[in-house]
Design a protein around this motif. Structure first.
Motif, PDB file in Angstrom:
ATOM      1  N   LEU A  94       0.805  -1.222   0.000  1.00 31.78           N
ATOM      2  CA  LEU A  94       0.000   0.000   0.000  1.00 31.78           C
ATOM      3  C   LEU A  94       0.837   1.271   0.000  1.00 31.78           C
ATOM      4  O   LEU A  94       0.297   2.360  -0.188  1.00 31.78           O
ATOM      5  CB  LEU A  94      -0.927   0.025   1.224  1.00 31.78           C
ATOM      6  CG  LEU A  94      -2.025  -1.029   1.297  1.00 31.78           C
ATOM      7  CD1 LEU A  94      -2.812  -0.868   2.582  1.00 31.78           C
ATOM      8  CD2 LEU A  94      -2.950  -0.929   0.096  1.00 31.78           C
ATOM      9  N   GLY A 111      -0.804   4.026   4.447  1.00 30.16           N
ATOM     10  CA  GLY A 111      -1.949   3.173   4.157  1.00 30.16           C
ATOM     11  C   GLY A 111      -2.099   1.972   5.056  1.00 30.16           C
ATOM     12  O   GLY A 111      -2.998   1.158   4.853  1.00 30.16           O
ATOM     13  N   THR A 153       0.468  -0.236  -6.037  1.00 32.23           N
ATOM     14  CA  THR A 153      -0.699   0.312  -5.377  1.00 32.23           C
ATOM     15  C   THR A 153      -1.720  -0.794  -5.220  1.00 32.23           C
ATOM     16  O   THR A 153      -1.991  -1.554  -6.140  1.00 32.23           O
ATOM     17  CB  THR A 153      -1.299   1.441  -6.217  1.00 32.23           C
ATOM     18  OG1 THR A 153      -0.291   2.421  -6.428  1.00 32.23           O
ATOM     19  CG2 THR A 153      -2.475   2.078  -5.503  1.00 32.23           C
ATOM     20  N   ALA A 154      -2.299  -0.913  -4.048  1.00 25.08           N
ATOM     21  CA  ALA A 154      -3.238  -1.996  -3.800  1.00 25.08           C
ATOM     22  C   ALA A 154      -4.557  -1.729  -4.471  1.00 25.08           C
ATOM     23  O   ALA A 154      -4.876  -0.601  -4.840  1.00 25.08           O
ATOM     24  CB  ALA A 154      -3.460  -2.143  -2.297  1.00 25.08           C
ATOM     25  N   ARG A 175      -7.648  -0.657  -0.039  1.00 23.41           N
ATOM     26  CA  ARG A 175      -7.369   0.590   0.662  1.00 23.41           C
ATOM     27  C   ARG A 175      -8.587   1.056   1.440  1.00 23.41           C
ATOM     28  O   ARG A 175      -8.479   1.588   2.533  1.00 23.41           O
ATOM     29  CB  ARG A 175      -6.930   1.662  -0.334  1.00 23.41           C
ATOM     30  CG  ARG A 175      -5.643   1.324  -1.066  1.00 23.41           C
ATOM     31  CD  ARG A 175      -5.179   2.471  -1.929  1.00 23.41           C
ATOM     32  NE  ARG A 175      -4.750   3.580  -1.106  1.00 23.41           N
ATOM     33  CZ  ARG A 175      -3.519   3.734  -0.629  1.00 23.41           C
ATOM     34  NH1 ARG A 175      -2.617   2.838  -0.873  1.00 23.41           N
ATOM     35  NH2 ARG A 175      -3.203   4.779   0.091  1.00 23.41           N
TER      36      ARG A 175
END
Length: 444
Positions: free
Chosen positions: A172, A202, A420-421, A426
């Motif tokens: 994240l 995050g 990026t998740a 998130r």
């Protein structure tokens, strides 16, 4: 006759944007050499991977921040283009978690290990891994999870300095913000300041007792747990050079027999009921001699090709054979074999390797990726030097359209350390105010 069912292609999924992910190239070559059609779903526009002769197809990956539903949509479109069931191989943590959650949705198009949906997330999340280790009585560095800057500073006093700070969900961590998945903290003030960036990172901040590095202390284990839970292929390896030094990915590793690491890895996988490819990182405590589990990655490690036995079996090949109901050949280990990532450890190529050596990028039967690497790496290093010089002189950072070395056009190569998740991942971290490499590090 081939050992492999070459009617069944393989699809490699990688969400992160790292053009220097050599593990992807290793998987392309491993299965491609066996006659399997290999498709890659990843951002390889500026990666040496796209130059491999063994690559059958390259597909557009999900965009950064895509939801799990979007990832499934991309995989469904790839499946429609391939028009036959395929073995799906997640190549990074974000991919492994998304595939784990949606295994039942993907099962009409992809062959996957029979793995509990929540297990990849349990072992990949570094906060959850603390509990996993406690439940299995596996050594793990003492870890505290502060809930305020004051608690973070207090934890530093309790654990002693220096200590290791980790973000529980490193996938994240946003790129370009100056945050690393793992850092060495040298003051209580630094620990408190880091906590204040938890929302940006995050996920939760973990503070962990520091296990000093040293010769013969950093170990890893790559394995494949088959449908019966038996660990096949792979083996224990010793990290002889890391990047960054003492706290990063394996730049040079060696296949080294270690009964204690082997037994620990098999017990962990067995007691968790794990199925599929996995990659474990250990550090041996210099005081007690015990091996502490630092990371559990539910996917192939970037250096998995180190563990290629005399029958040519590695963990990715084992996955394809097992999921297509083919027997796994019985080969012998090749201890002493070395693995070198040339762009991180070029001088290591000058040392003799009497037991054999696997290179991350260069191969006699697939030369184009090795040639492409040095062009891309030269641009990458030059760009980083320019950024540092500009920072020293108080100038603004170069933007991608500002041009760069060489042709006068923009420098395209860049490394994003973590993916990026998915957006819904998130969203599930609403309490996060309470991290590539694949450049990952444990309690270094």
């Amino acid at each position: 006759m081939s050992l492999f069912d070459t009617r069944v292609p393989a699809v490699l999924l990688r969400i992160d944007r790292n053009p220097f992910h050599h593990g992807t190239l290793g998987a392309v070559r491993s299965l491609g050499r066996a006659g399997v059609d290999v498709h890659v779903v990843a951002d390889c526009d500026r990666s040496p991977v796209r130059a491999s002769r063994y690559l059958s197809g390259l597909h557009t990956p999900p965009p950064p921040g895509a939801s799990t539903a979007d990832i499934v949509g991309v995989l469904r479109r790839v499946a429609a283009r391939i028009a036959r069931p395929a073995v799906l191989v997640p190549m990074d943590d974000a991919s492994a978690l998304a595939v784990g959650r949606t295994r039942l949705e993907l099962s009409p198009w992809y062959l996957l290990p029979d793995l509990p949906a929540t297990l990849p997330e349990r072992v990949a999340d570094k906060a959850e891994l603390v509990g996993v280790c406690a439940s299995l009585d596996i050594p793990h560095p003492q870890t505290l999870v502060p809930d305020s800057p004051v608690e973070a500073a207090r934890a530093a006093s309790l654990l002693g300095l220096p200590l290791v700070a980790k973000w529980s969900r490193p996938w994240l961590v946003p790129p370009g913000g100056g945050l690393r998945s793992t850092v060495l903290v040298r003051s209580a003030r630094e620990a408190g300041e880091l906590y204040r960036r938890a929302e940006e990172a995050g996920s939760r901040l973990l503070l962990q007792a520091f296990l000093p590095p040293g010769p013969d202390r950093d170990w890893f284990f790559h394995g494949y747990a088959d449908r019966f839970g038996t660990v096949r292929a792979g083996g224990p390896g010793r990290k002889t050079l890391a990047r960054p030094r003492g706290a990063g990915l394996t730049a040079v590793g060696r296949w080294t027999p270690n009964p204690q690491v082997q037994a620990l890895a098999e017990r962990i996988a067995g007691e968790l009921g794990y199925r599929g490819v996995f990659d474990l990182d250990f550090r041996r405590c210099g005081t007690t001699g015990r091996y502490h589990l630092l990371d559990f990655n539910p996917r192939p490690g970037a250096q998995f090709r180190l563990f290629t036995d005399t029958a040519g079996l590695d963990v990715v090949r084992a996955l394809h054979l097992d999921l297509t109901d083919r027997p796994l050949p019985q080969g012998a280990p090749r201890p002493g074999r070395a693995f070198v990532v040339e762009n991180y450890a070029p001088l290591s190529l000058l040392r003799p390797a009497p037991d054999g050596r696997e290179l991350a990028w260069h191969a006699a039967d697939d030369r184009a990726p090795g040639r492409a690497l040095w062009t891309l790496w030269g641009r990458h290093v030059t760009t980083r030097l320019l950024h540092r010089l500009r920072r020293l002189h108080g100038l603004p950072r170069l933007r991608r359209g500002d041009g760069g070395p060489g042709s006068g056009g923009p420098v395209r190569a860049r490394v994003v350390r973590q993916a990026t998740a998915p957006a819904d991942d998130r969203a599930g971290c609403s309490d996060r105010s309470d991290r590539p490499d694949d450049e990952k590090a444990g309690s270094r």
